[in-house]
Motif scaffolding. Sequence first.
Motif, PDB file in Angstrom:
ATOM      1  N   VAL A  86       0.818  -1.210   0.000  1.00 46.02           N
ATOM      2  CA  VAL A  86       0.000   0.000   0.000  1.00 46.02           C
ATOM      3  C   VAL A  86       0.856   1.266   0.000  1.00 46.02           C
ATOM      4  O   VAL A  86       1.785   1.388   0.787  1.00 46.02           O
ATOM      5  CB  VAL A  86      -0.943   0.021   1.225  1.00 46.02           C
ATOM      6  CG1 VAL A  86      -1.801   1.282   1.201  1.00 46.02           C
ATOM      7  CG2 VAL A  86      -1.811  -1.225   1.254  1.00 46.02           C
ATOM      8  N   VAL A  87       0.530   2.169  -0.898  1.00 42.73           N
ATOM      9  CA  VAL A  87       1.082   3.523  -0.863  1.00 42.73           C
ATOM     10  C   VAL A  87      -0.046   4.402  -0.347  1.00 42.73           C
ATOM     11  O   VAL A  87      -0.959   4.733  -1.094  1.00 42.73           O
ATOM     12  CB  VAL A  87       1.517   3.992  -2.272  1.00 42.73           C
ATOM     13  CG1 VAL A  87       2.109   5.395  -2.213  1.00 42.73           C
ATOM     14  CG2 VAL A  87       2.497   3.006  -2.883  1.00 42.73           C
ATOM     15  N   PRO A  88      -0.017   4.747   0.954  1.00 43.37           N
ATOM     16  CA  PRO A  88      -1.146   5.491   1.515  1.00 43.37           C
ATOM     17  C   PRO A  88      -1.222   6.899   0.948  1.00 43.37           C
ATOM     18  O   PRO A  88      -0.253   7.406   0.388  1.00 43.37           O
ATOM     19  CB  PRO A  88      -0.854   5.543   3.017  1.00 43.37           C
ATOM     20  CG  PRO A  88       0.279   4.614   3.256  1.00 43.37           C
ATOM     21  CD  PRO A  88       1.020   4.515   1.971  1.00 43.37           C
TER      22      PRO A  88
ATOM     23  N   GLY B  50      -7.410   5.453  17.164  1.00 36.55           N
ATOM     24  CA  GLY B  50      -6.114   4.839  17.447  1.00 36.55           C
ATOM     25  C   GLY B  50      -6.046   3.419  16.902  1.00 36.55           C
ATOM     26  O   GLY B  50      -6.966   2.953  16.230  1.00 36.55           O
ATOM     27  N   LEU B  51      -4.947   2.751  17.194  1.00 36.17           N
ATOM     28  CA  LEU B  51      -4.768   1.403  16.638  1.00 36.17           C
ATOM     29  C   LEU B  51      -5.640   0.378  17.352  1.00 36.17           C
ATOM     30  O   LEU B  51      -5.967  -0.664  16.798  1.00 36.17           O
ATOM     31  CB  LEU B  51      -3.293   0.986  16.757  1.00 36.17           C
ATOM     32  CG  LEU B  51      -2.336   1.636  15.768  1.00 36.17           C
ATOM     33  CD1 LEU B  51      -0.915   1.214  16.044  1.00 36.17           C
ATOM     34  CD2 LEU B  51      -2.734   1.280  14.341  1.00 36.17           C
ATOM     35  N   VAL B 122      -0.989  10.161  10.674  1.00 37.19           N
ATOM     36  CA  VAL B 122      -1.803   8.961  10.496  1.00 37.19           C
ATOM     37  C   VAL B 122      -1.315   8.093   9.343  1.00 37.19           C
ATOM     38  O   VAL B 122      -1.255   6.863   9.456  1.00 37.19           O
ATOM     39  CB  VAL B 122      -3.279   9.336  10.238  1.00 37.19           C
ATOM     40  CG1 VAL B 122      -4.149   8.096  10.191  1.00 37.19           C
ATOM     41  CG2 VAL B 122      -3.777  10.275  11.319  1.00 37.19           C
ATOM     42  N   SER B 123      -0.944   8.717   8.227  1.00 33.44           N
ATOM     43  CA  SER B 123      -0.535   7.881   7.082  1.00 33.44           C
ATOM     44  C   SER B 123       0.758   7.140   7.367  1.00 33.44           C
ATOM     45  O   SER B 123       0.981   6.064   6.811  1.00 33.44           O
ATOM     46  CB  SER B 123      -0.383   8.672   5.788  1.00 33.44           C
ATOM     47  OG  SER B 123      -0.541  10.010   5.954  1.00 33.44           O
ATOM     48  N   VAL B 124       1.607   7.699   8.230  1.00 38.12           N
ATOM     49  CA  VAL B 124       2.845   7.006   8.593  1.00 38.12           C
ATOM     50  C   VAL B 124       2.509   5.730   9.384  1.00 38.12           C
ATOM     51  O   VAL B 124       3.028   4.652   9.111  1.00 38.12           O
ATOM     52  CB  VAL B 124       3.769   7.926   9.420  1.00 38.12           C
ATOM     53  CG1 VAL B 124       4.997   7.179   9.888  1.00 38.12           C
ATOM     54  CG2 VAL B 124       4.158   9.148   8.613  1.00 38.12           C
ATOM     55  N   VAL B 125       1.597   5.887  10.336  1.00 41.96           N
ATOM     56  CA  VAL B 125       1.191   4.729  11.142  1.00 41.96           C
ATOM     57  C   VAL B 125       0.481   3.708  10.264  1.00 41.96           C
ATOM     58  O   VAL B 125       0.759   2.507  10.337  1.00 41.96           O
ATOM     59  CB  VAL B 125       0.275   5.182  12.303  1.00 41.96           C
ATOM     60  CG1 VAL B 125      -0.179   3.981  13.117  1.00 41.96           C
ATOM     61  CG2 VAL B 125       0.997   6.184  13.185  1.00 41.96           C
ATOM     62  N   GLU B 126      -0.419   4.188   9.399  1.00 43.72           N
ATOM     63  CA  GLU B 126      -1.163   3.254   8.550  1.00 43.72           C
ATOM     64  C   GLU B 126      -0.252   2.526   7.577  1.00 43.72           C
ATOM     65  O   GLU B 126      -0.480   1.355   7.261  1.00 43.72           O
ATOM     66  CB  GLU B 126      -2.277   3.998   7.813  1.00 43.72           C
ATOM     67  CG  GLU B 126      -3.407   4.344   8.767  1.00 43.72           C
ATOM     68  CD  GLU B 126      -4.616   4.938   8.089  1.00 43.72           C
ATOM     69  OE1 GLU B 126      -5.673   4.989   8.731  1.00 43.72           O
ATOM     70  OE2 GLU B 126      -4.507   5.373   6.920  1.00 43.72           O
ATOM     71  N   ALA B 127       0.769   3.239   7.097  1.00 45.65           N
ATOM     72  CA  ALA B 127       1.725   2.568   6.210  1.00 45.65           C
ATOM     73  C   ALA B 127       2.329   1.372   6.931  1.00 45.65           C
ATOM     74  O   ALA B 127       2.477   0.286   6.361  1.00 45.65           O
ATOM     75  CB  ALA B 127       2.825   3.542   5.784  1.00 45.65           C
ATOM     76  N   ALA B 128       2.665   1.565   8.207  1.00 49.12           N
ATOM     77  CA  ALA B 128       3.243   0.459   8.984  1.00 49.12           C
ATOM     78  C   ALA B 128       2.215  -0.642   9.192  1.00 49.12           C
ATOM     79  O   ALA B 128       2.533  -1.832   9.094  1.00 49.12           O
ATOM     80  CB  ALA B 128       3.760   0.977  10.317  1.00 49.12           C
ATOM     81  N   GLY B 132       1.747  -5.272   7.746  1.00 47.75           N
ATOM     82  CA  GLY B 132       1.479  -6.457   8.551  1.00 47.75           C
ATOM     83  C   GLY B 132       2.240  -6.451   9.864  1.00 47.75           C
ATOM     84  O   GLY B 132       2.358  -7.474  10.523  1.00 47.75           O
ATOM     85  N   ALA B 133       2.743  -5.273  10.262  1.00 43.12           N
ATOM     86  CA  ALA B 133       3.480  -5.174  11.524  1.00 43.12           C
ATOM     87  C   ALA B 133       2.539  -5.374  12.709  1.00 43.12           C
ATOM     88  O   ALA B 133       1.374  -4.981  12.653  1.00 43.12           O
ATOM     89  CB  ALA B 133       4.160  -3.809  11.625  1.00 43.12           C
ATOM     90  N   SER B 134       3.051  -5.994  13.779  1.00 41.34           N
ATOM     91  CA  SER B 134       2.254  -6.149  14.991  1.00 41.34           C
ATOM     92  C   SER B 134       2.163  -4.795  15.695  1.00 41.34           C
ATOM     93  O   SER B 134       2.969  -3.900  15.456  1.00 41.34           O
ATOM     94  CB  SER B 134       2.918  -7.161  15.918  1.00 41.34           C
ATOM     95  OG  SER B 134       4.182  -6.686  16.306  1.00 41.34           O
TER      96      SER B 134
END
Lengths: 336, 227
Positions: A86-88, B50-51, B122-128, B132-134
């Motif tokens: 994914v490229v957000p 949040g997550l 937010v996009s930085v966190v969502e990218a992670a 598939g990161a825990s």
Amino acid sequence: MITVENLTKTFPGSTGQVRALDGVNLDVAAGTVLGVVGPSGAGKSTLARCVALLERPDSGAIRVDGTDLVSLGGPALRAARRQIGVVPQGDSLLRQRTAAGNVALPLESAGVPGPQRRTRVAELLDLVGLTDKAGSYPDQLSGGQRQRIAVARALAASPSVLLADEPTSALDPDTTGSVLTVLDRARAELGVTVLVVTHDMGVVRKICDDVAVLDGGRVVEHGKVLDLVADAGSRTAASLLPAVDQNPAAEGAYDRVADVVLVGFAAVGALLPEATSRFGVELNLLGGGLTRLGETPVARFRVGLNGERADSALEWIAEAGGAVRRTLAGPQGVAA
Amino acid sequence: MRSATPWSTVFDYTLVATGQTLYMVGVSTLIAVLLGTPLGVWLQLTAPGGLRPRPLVHKLVGFVVDLGRSMPFLVLLVLLTSLTRLLLGHTIGPTAAIVPLAVGAIPFVGRLVQNVLSEVHVSVVEAAVTTGASTLRIVRSVLLRESLPALVNAIGVTAIALLGYSAMAGVVGGGGLGDLAVREGYQRFNDRYLWATVVVLAVIATLIQFISNRVARGVDRRRHASV
Ligand SMILES: Nc1ncnc2c1ncn2[C@@H]1O[C@H](COP(=O)(O)OP(=O)(O)O)[C@@H](O)[C@H]1O
Ligand SMILES: [Mg+2]
């Protein structure tokens, strides 16, 4: 490869429920690029977020290689996420990591050991043409370079699907080209299936095989770009083909006036001259023009014909692969 | 009017009190950071959007945290005497003062940390997330690492706040510079102690600020383009 079935998503809004997705169906063949376009608020990002497994739809299925990913949770969900790079939307790089460190992130998540990780990171930096920026931090990169690193990161764990939400919306036209080239290379060299959400028809023009037009949470048009442009009534044709200005004075001088869409080198180059000589008609271009969709030249011309066999000439053009729509006299709307 | 205490005596007392203050501030900052950081992470993870959103528990804990933060430190000192006795067996001295100092600072650190973490885009966190990161990995490699410079600054802010509160801890016999200033300086009209403690407190606060700025810059890997 990836199919979206009957996807529905509603959000609570200030004035009741907002239906962001209202029964969306999509089918993207392996190794093709699908552009999802539509006006602002159409539901494009919601669709992208559902496919990225960041948002859970109310109902429907998202299948990659046949497996429905919507209902997964826990470790199975995390594993499924690795199948979709994914490229957000927006700036998404870790600012405290180098370009190489960012690309390595999915490999760390997947537990790939260090040496293999470094090899893979190098491959991807090469793919996006930023090997020399491996040690640079995001703040030292241009917007276009950052997006290319984001693409490299999305591809790192070898997903079968690459999803990008507005990857070029913050970029100028030149830089946009470099990012699109990278998406195209990903498809060509890695064989990934690409889903790109955009409000920019230029993206569709340059790299998309297929297009889906979303409006009000519904797919109002879905198909191959080259098929849709031949359909004069389609939104895709309206936004991708050269405009034809109305010119009643000039058109009045002809027995027949028609809009002709020609797709491909052979058709664009040869069809109209051949029709002229075959049927002994006078054929003039009154408007329209030539454009390119990916590598394919596509033309839309308004033509005026004089001569006894003008109708036959138009029918022959349609049969030979041109899409013909008559605008004056004769039977209306004949298309190949 | 008696003659002023010799500077050498002032120096000796101030030195001892400085040691006590540094001990109280150091240990209570450490405890507050060790317990407040997980609290802040938890608050950020369970916040709406949040997550791991847990709106109800989040609200409840958030309310308790804000209650703790708005509690005047003197009230906390008194309220916590029984906890201090339970933990240490006595309520007098620098070690005893650490209990209310640390407890009082935990909600403070919690909110600071949550604020800092919420700055990670937010996009930085969502990218992670999409890699598939825990959640644990995202907290460690993304949330905490991306905000490390700001976290270091938050620790500095906490230490300076605790420096101020530690002066008040003298009231319950905590010792330290504040205690010295009040007992020797204010109550016995001994200006030399007042001057000495004010100067030392100012120097410590400046040092904490200087060090935290330095460390924050040191851990900040962002390098801006020089153009
Ligand atoms: N998290 C959300 N909460 C409430 N409404 C939302 C949310 N996300 C999207 N929407 C609404 O859903 C609709 C589609 O939004 P979006 O998918 O962002 O459209 P697009 O990306 O095509 O501009 C809009 O009406 C938007 O306001
Ligand atoms: Mg959008």
